[in-house]
Design an enzyme around this catalytic site. Structure first.
Site: not given
Length: 519
Positions: A166, A234, A237
């Protein structure tokens, strides 16, 4: 009042699904149930908004786990981004989204005399936040320097760490959470005589407001102080770097908490909060941050991407951030409210771009369906062509409403200058009708209470309504809101019943109602 009826209806349909036992199987527990016997009436905006406020609150609460609620496939206090578990899978709790959701819950709490059902939900969220802060994850742990693990963006609904790949870290989450919980402490003091509602419940990690400050709010603030000048991903993502939205919510969290720290005799930390907030304010406005770009006369959300010539810097985050950090009626030292000329110019330029970019907007002369940023290619199920987002469109409606509310409630003048001239002259009022000699390079002050002021205020409200009309035209028949609407057809797409979409619309309706009450 309608709110009481809504809570009764909501409690009556509490799901009978048991709490998950054993390994998490999120697909076994769908949590979506349409609002009972409701179908959107598309014939009239006023009628729609009057009914939709309760409906949007219903869908927002439906995605929050708490004992009186319908969603119970999660630890109490959990907020799922959406019930969608595939294409896309949003069945997680994001630190940022949860905090923003509870800022909306707090708006309802404050408007409804400290409703205890909502207060319980907030305190379960605070309790879950304590546990998540101390859950080791791929970003780090609570015991790392400045609690490095707090930058983890999302967790599973059972409170365990998400360990997949992620965009890490995301530094806006701890700031937004600290601000939301700090605001709740102020609500407890001002609306409920300083009394919490869950202190006698089992498995609660706090027994006083001081516990909440020291053990939950303060660690998030320490994270912000330690990492505000570090890069992160941000709010969308997607990109690592410096971000206007992130820096703005960080400044807000620090500045807002100064008085709270003082109230708990934490004077040295209050001084650190104040000095760091001042540093961040200078960073936001000055050349070091690079967010205010006078070459293009708008705010640049990610200056690094502009320097790389990969983006022009327009982004809905440049007006969403100001709205989240400047609650209506609040006196704030945080810069960049929506009346800032660069915020307005960024808003205007994104609108102009999106009107041409998305063919669905050919039907609209004023407001439009607004996307995240012009270069967006995320469609909710991979990368192809980006779409307008319901939440960006709902926030776009809030901008003119807040301009009116702030000016009217404080009897402030409205100032138009060469930066925000295009917005006002094209969409709000032909400035030559106010001053035949007016030039775009001039600055003009429209005096509070004057006929011209009332005309501008009325036109601003009408302009805000034009964005809500877009939502009315494309909302699902049951009143739920997806993440996106197709750029060509206008049909809902991507994650269904997105919590943030319902919250953004709910806040727009709330703000509009408060503006109308000033008339």
């Amino acid at each position: 009042m309608r709110f009481g009826v809504l809570i009764s209806v909501f409690v009556a349909i509490v799901s009978a699904l048991p709490l998950q036992e054993g390994p998490l199987n999120k697909r076994a527990y769908p949590s979506f149930e349409a609002y009972s016997n409701y179908k959107v009436d598309r014939t009239d905006l006023e009628t729609f908004l009057d009914k939709q406020k309760d409906v949007s609150l219903y869908y927002l609460l439906q995605n929050i786990a708490y004992p009186e609620g319908q969603f119970n496939d999660g630890v109490p206090g959990t907020v799922i981004a959406s019930p969608s578990t595939s294409n896309p899978d949003y069945y997680y709790q994001w630190t940022r989204d949860s905090a923003i959701t509870f800022l909306t819950v707090l708006s309802e709490l404050e408007d409804n005399n400290f409703n205890t059902t909502l207060a319980k939900a907030v305190e379960y969220y605070i309790n879950t936040s304590y546990n998540l802060q101390r859950t080791s994850n791929p970003s780090g742990s609570f015991d790392d320097e400045n609690h490095k693990g707090l930058g983890e963006p999302k967790f599973n609904t059972d409170g365990s760490a998400y360990t997949g790949a992620w965009g890490r870290p995301q530094n806006d989450g701890p700031a937004l959470r600290a601000y939301a919980i700090s605001r709740y402490l102020n609500d407890v003091n001002s609306l409920n005589k300083g009394k919490l509602v869950l202190t006698d419940s089992g498995d609660i990690n706090f027994s006083s407001t001081e516990d909440i400050y020291k053990n939950i709010i303060k660690p998030d603030l320490e994270y912000v102080i330690g990492y505000w000048d570090s890069t992160g991903f941000d709010l969308w993502e997607e990109n690592q770097g410096r971000h206007f939205f992130t820096s703005l919510v960080q400044q807000k969290a620090l500045a807002y908490a100064v008085d709270i720290a003082k109230s708990f005799d934490d004077g040295d930390f209050a001084n650190t909060l104040s000095s760091t907030a001042s540093t961040l304010e200078s960073y936001l406005s000055g050349s070091d941050g690079g967010f205010v770009n006078t070459d293009v006369n708008h705010i640049v959300e990610n200056p690094d991407l502009l320097q790389q010539n990969s983006r022009q810097g327009l982004d809905s985050a440049t007006y969403i951030g100001p709205l989240l950090t400047h609650d209506i009626g609040e006196s704030s030292s945080t810069p960049f409210d929506v009346d800032n000329e660069y915020v307005l110019q960024s808003y205007y330029l994104l609108l102009e771009d999106n009107k041409d970019r998305y063919s669905v907007n050919s039907a609209y002369s004023a407001g439009a369906a607004i996307g995240r940023y012009p270069e967006d290619v995320y469609n909710g199920d991979g990368s192809s062509e980006g779409n307008p987002w319901f939440l960006a469109t709902a926030y776009a409606a809030q901008v003119p409403y807040k301009l009116v509310y702030d000016a009217k409630s404080a009897s402030n003048d409205i100032t138009i200058n060469k930066i925000n001239y295009d917005f006002f002259n094209k969409y709000i009022v032909d400035l030559s009708t106010i001053n035949s000699g007016y030039q775009s390079s001039d600055s003009v002050t429209i005096k509070s209470g004057s006929d011209e002021f009332n005309t501008v205020a009325d036109n601003l409200v009408t302009f805000g309504d034009s964005f809500l009309q877009v939502i009315l035209d494309h909302i699902n028949d049951d009143g739920s809101l997806n993440e996106q609407l197709n750029r060509n057809t206008g049909y809902s797409t991507s994650a269904y019943s997105l919590t943030w979409s319902s919250g953004a619309l709910l806040e727009a309706i709330r703000l509009r109602n408060k503006v109308k009450a000033l008339a």
